[in-house]
Design a protein around this motif. Structure first.
Motif, mmCIF file in Angstrom:
data_model
loop_
_atom_site.group_PDB
_atom_site.id
_atom_site.type_symbol
_atom_site.label_atom_id
_atom_site.label_comp_id
_atom_site.label_asym_id
_atom_site.label_seq_id
_atom_site.Cartn_x
_atom_site.Cartn_y
_atom_site.Cartn_z
ATOM 1 N N VAL A 203 -41.736 -7.180 -49.365
ATOM 2 C CA VAL A 203 -42.600 -6.226 -50.267
ATOM 3 C C VAL A 203 -43.562 -5.269 -49.190
ATOM 4 C CG1 VAL A 203 -42.467 -7.606 -52.157
ATOM 5 C CG2 VAL A 203 -44.376 -8.014 -50.762
ATOM 6 N N ASP A 204 -43.366 -5.411 -48.201
ATOM 7 C CA ASP A 204 -44.163 -4.747 -46.971
ATOM 8 C C ASP A 204 -43.126 -3.334 -46.674
ATOM 9 O OD1 ASP A 204 -45.848 -3.880 -45.075
ATOM 10 O OD2 ASP A 204 -44.585 -4.869 -43.288
ATOM 11 N N LYS A 205 -43.855 -2.223 -46.880
ATOM 12 C CA LYS A 205 -43.114 -0.917 -46.749
ATOM 13 C C LYS A 205 -42.782 -0.721 -45.206
ATOM 14 C CE LYS A 205 -47.590 1.657 -46.088
ATOM 15 N NZ LYS A 205 -48.340 2.672 -46.653
ATOM 16 N N ASP A 206 -43.339 -1.406 -44.201
ATOM 17 C CA ASP A 206 -42.800 -1.313 -42.823
ATOM 18 C C ASP A 206 -42.072 -2.632 -42.524
ATOM 19 O OD1 ASP A 206 -44.716 1.005 -42.412
ATOM 20 O OD2 ASP A 206 -46.404 -0.465 -42.237
ATOM 21 N N MET A 207 -41.256 -3.206 -43.615
ATOM 22 C CA MET A 207 -40.339 -4.056 -43.192
ATOM 23 C C MET A 207 -40.864 -5.069 -42.288
ATOM 24 S SD MET A 207 -36.760 -1.712 -42.815
ATOM 25 C CE MET A 207 -36.372 -0.738 -44.317
ATOM 26 N N GLY A 208 -41.775 -5.981 -42.602
ATOM 27 C CA GLY A 208 -42.648 -6.918 -42.016
ATOM 28 C C GLY A 208 -42.051 -8.296 -42.123
ATOM 29 N N ALA A 209 -41.141 -8.473 -43.087
ATOM 30 C CA ALA A 209 -40.416 -9.728 -43.175
ATOM 31 C C ALA A 209 -38.951 -9.697 -42.725
ATOM 32 C CB ALA A 209 -40.270 -10.191 -44.990
ATOM 33 N N GLN A 210 -38.536 -8.577 -42.061
ATOM 34 C CA GLN A 210 -37.199 -8.435 -41.523
ATOM 35 C C GLN A 210 -36.817 -9.461 -40.554
ATOM 36 O OE1 GLN A 210 -35.706 -4.646 -40.265
ATOM 37 N NE2 GLN A 210 -33.933 -5.115 -40.636
ATOM 38 N N PRO A 211 -37.850 -9.921 -39.609
ATOM 39 C CA PRO A 211 -37.650 -10.835 -38.570
ATOM 40 C C PRO A 211 -37.371 -12.266 -39.199
ATOM 41 C CG PRO A 211 -39.568 -9.369 -37.886
ATOM 42 C CD PRO A 211 -39.092 -9.004 -39.407
ATOM 43 N N ILE A 212 -38.129 -12.308 -40.145
ATOM 44 C CA ILE A 212 -37.840 -13.880 -40.878
ATOM 45 C C ILE A 212 -36.677 -13.888 -41.514
ATOM 46 C CG2 ILE A 212 -38.527 -15.260 -42.777
ATOM 47 C CD1 ILE A 212 -41.469 -14.084 -42.420
ATOM 48 N N ALA A 213 -35.996 -12.885 -41.905
ATOM 49 C CA ALA A 213 -34.620 -12.642 -42.441
ATOM 50 C C ALA A 213 -33.520 -13.034 -41.428
ATOM 51 C CB ALA A 213 -34.346 -11.470 -43.276
ATOM 52 N N GLU A 214 -33.942 -12.508 -40.217
ATOM 53 C CA GLU A 214 -32.854 -12.424 -39.159
ATOM 54 C C GLU A 214 -32.915 -14.169 -38.569
ATOM 55 O OE1 GLU A 214 -34.197 -9.676 -36.506
ATOM 56 O OE2 GLU A 214 -33.344 -7.740 -37.523
ATOM 57 N N MET A 215 -34.217 -14.620 -38.503
ATOM 58 C CA MET A 215 -34.315 -15.760 -38.229
ATOM 59 C C MET A 215 -33.408 -16.823 -38.950
ATOM 60 S SD MET A 215 -37.860 -17.845 -37.374
ATOM 61 C CE MET A 215 -38.478 -16.442 -36.601
ATOM 62 N N PHE A 216 -33.542 -16.565 -40.348
ATOM 63 C CA PHE A 216 -32.764 -17.343 -41.013
ATOM 64 C C PHE A 216 -31.319 -17.143 -41.535
ATOM 65 C CE2 PHE A 216 -36.933 -19.042 -42.028
ATOM 66 C CZ PHE A 216 -36.669 -20.301 -42.658
ATOM 67 N N GLY A 217 -30.999 -16.055 -41.017
ATOM 68 C CA GLY A 217 -29.540 -15.649 -41.172
ATOM 69 C C GLY A 217 -29.253 -15.337 -42.604
ATOM 70 N N ALA A 218 -30.472 -14.561 -43.187
ATOM 71 C CA ALA A 218 -30.465 -14.513 -44.637
ATOM 72 C C ALA A 218 -30.346 -13.031 -45.060
ATOM 73 C CB ALA A 218 -32.110 -14.648 -45.183
#
Length: 548
Positions: A212-227
């Motif tokens: 929900v962050d307009k700057d895509m702040g959660a993308q590294p977490i998704a990459e970490m989980f392969g999500a």
């Protein structure tokens, strides 16, 4: 009360529809033997006409069946989530996901993470409406102990899996990516998240990160989980009714066609028309360019032997110039007439505007290939074979070089003259159920990063000539084609070309088994055996690649 069995899985055992077969991990524990594949495996090492079935020849049936789904929502309830834009995006996403869970009769759980704790607001229940009301009442504040929330989710999931091992667990993480509080004071939050990512794979938890962050702040977490990763705010959210999963699969297929015409045209089957239109729109918006002389035929300034008459003359006189221009992407429908494709002579040396003139060095996308007229299909096949568009009127002849990538849609049989050009397929039936569900529920698109897309395509084109598979892969492909009944050596060549193209697109110099398998799957419609026999033989590709 158990949720509805709406998720399909591939499994072994005697329940479900027989889909394919595999080499069993333990030949002593085969419960459901695939008879014909077992016999064929034994024939491969027969001596003097004698066929002896040994344990190494055993093939096990693989089936498809529906099972229950658990969806655990982990909600970041920290103070950084309290911004009005984030809350609006969060509510919209939750409404969509809860509605989807209700329609599919999934069981859902809700966990919030804020301050220094994680709260289990609801364990797994089929009362989706009750859990939704709990989510609507969540108050935000404090720091972000995201690892605590994920740990609680795993504890709930593990407890359920102990009693229901065949259930599919899904964790949906809703956050802005600003995790800042480790579960252990003085600990490292990134190390904790990495350890949890490993744990997710061990438990078989499929993960979706909704950012929900307009700057895509959660993308590294998704990459970490392969999500799976889906942004939910700003311009990247589009609320039109087009499933992004269809769009992105079609988009990838078209890019592969554009990157390597030698691999063959891509046929897209079972996709909604709006999804295909959206894919083409996104590709156009990426702004992929070619170097051109600026003429009507988009001649390549580095290939004088393939230039039109005007460019050849300018080249001889040293007056040829070059410029960058958008790669032509021409879309035609089933009603296209042969004259519209070829053009007509209206002056001695001039052609009327035509598809073949405009599409040179670009992409021709044909909607409803199966419904093309015989004349139009032959016209397309002629230029693909000859590499030239020849138009005659009376004694006048105009001819020009033409080369283009090919893709299209079809629900029925492709005209015979075009079958050898539409080599590869992507079918909506093959899309992953989890991916389709989530993307449909969210209706959100990843943004088109023009610079990134262009760089990827240009790098792949440069790398492609240097990409080549290992000899062991070539041997495996030959065995696969023989076992599956592919006709001729051309199938082997196309599989290798496809694998090379995908590898180049991913920046790899050597294709791996995954690329080969994808090529085999895309080529399967060319099998010459009956559909029943094809279903029986479907898994031999996995067997040979595993042994290769």
């Amino acid at each position: 009360m158990r949720g509805g069995k709406r998720t399909e899985i591939i499994t072994v055992g005697k329940q479900g529809k027989y889909l394919k077969y595999r080499i069993p991990p333990d030949p002593d524990k085969v419960e459901d033997i695939a008879l014909l594949p077992t016999i064929r495996a034994a024939i491969l090492h027969a001596k003097d006409g004698k066929v002896e079935v040994r344990k190494r020849d055993f093939r096990e049936k693989v089936r498809r069946r529906k099972i229950s789904t658990l969806v655990c929502f982990v909600l970041d309830a920290s103070s950084s989530m309290a911004e009005s834009e984030k809350i609006a995006a969060l509510r919209s996403v939750l409404d969509s996901l809860f509605l989807d869970a209700y329609q599919k009769r999934d069981r859902v759980a809700l966990i919030t993470a804020h301050g220094h704790r994680a709260d289990v607001l609801s364990k797994f229940t089929s009362g989706v409406d009750i859990v939704k009301k709990m989510a609507d009442r969540v108050k935000f504040g404090g720091t972000t102990p995201l690892s605590l929330g994920i740990s609680e989710a795993f504890a709930l999931i593990k407890s359920k899996l102990s009693n229901e091992p065949n259930t599919v667990p899904i964790m949906i993480l809703l956050t802005d990516g600003m995790a800042n509080t480790p579960s252990v004071p003085g600990g490292d939050i990134n190390e904790e998240l990495q350890a949890l990512a490993v744990r997710a794979k061990e438990l078989g938890v499929r993960t979706l990160v909704v950012d929900v962050d307009k700057d895509m702040g959660a993308q590294p977490i998704a990459e970490m989980f392969g999500a799976g990763y889906y942004p939910a705010t700003g311009e990247v959210r589009e609320l039109e009714f087009v499933n992004p999963a269809y769009v992105e699969k079609a988009e990838r297929a078209i890019y592969l066609s554009m990157l390597s015409p030698e691999a063959g045209g891509f046929l897209i089957s079972g996709f909604p028309e709006k999804s295909v239109d959206k894919a083409i729109e996104r590709i156009r918006s990426a702004g992929i360019e070619i170097e051109s002389t600026g003429c009507l035929y988009h001649c390549d300034p580095d290939e004088p032997e393939n230039m039109c008459r005007e460019c050849s003359l300018r080249h001889e006189l040293g007056l040829l110039k070059s410029r960058k221009e958008p790669m032509p992407i021409i879309v035609v429908d089933r009603d296209i007439a042969p004259e519209e494709l070829r053009g007509e002579i209206y002056l001695k040396y001039l052609l009327t505007p035509s598809v073949f003139r405009d599409v040179n060095r670009g992409l021709l996308f044909i909607k409803n290939v199966d419904l093309l007229s015989d004349e139009s299909a032959r016209a397309i096949a002629d230029v693909l074979v000859s590499g030239r568009n020849r138009v005659e009127r009376g004694g006048d002849v105009i001819e020009h070089r033409i080369a283009f990538s090919l893709a299209g849609t079809a629900e029925g049989e492709v005209p015979d003259v075009l079958k050898e050009f539409f080599i590869l397929t992507v079918d909506a039936k093959d899309l992953d159920d989890f991916e389709m569900r989530i993307r449909s529920a969210l209706s959100s698109f990843r943004p088109v990063k023009k610079r990134e897309v262009r760089k990827r395509i240009y790098s792949a084109k440069k790398l492609l000539p240097e990409v080549y598979p290992l000899d062991s892969h070539l041997d495996s492909i030959a065995r696969v084609c023989y076992e599956m009944g592919f006709e001729g050596n051309s199938s082997e060549i196309k599989i290798v070309d496809y694998a090379r193209t995908v590898a180049a697109l991913e920046g790899r110099a050597v294709p791996d088994n995954r690329h080969m398998m994808e090529g085999i799957k895309a080529l399967r419609w060319r099998m010459r055996r009956s559909s029943e026999e094809a279903e029986e033989n479907g898994a031999v590709k996995e067997e040979v690649m595993a042994n290769g």
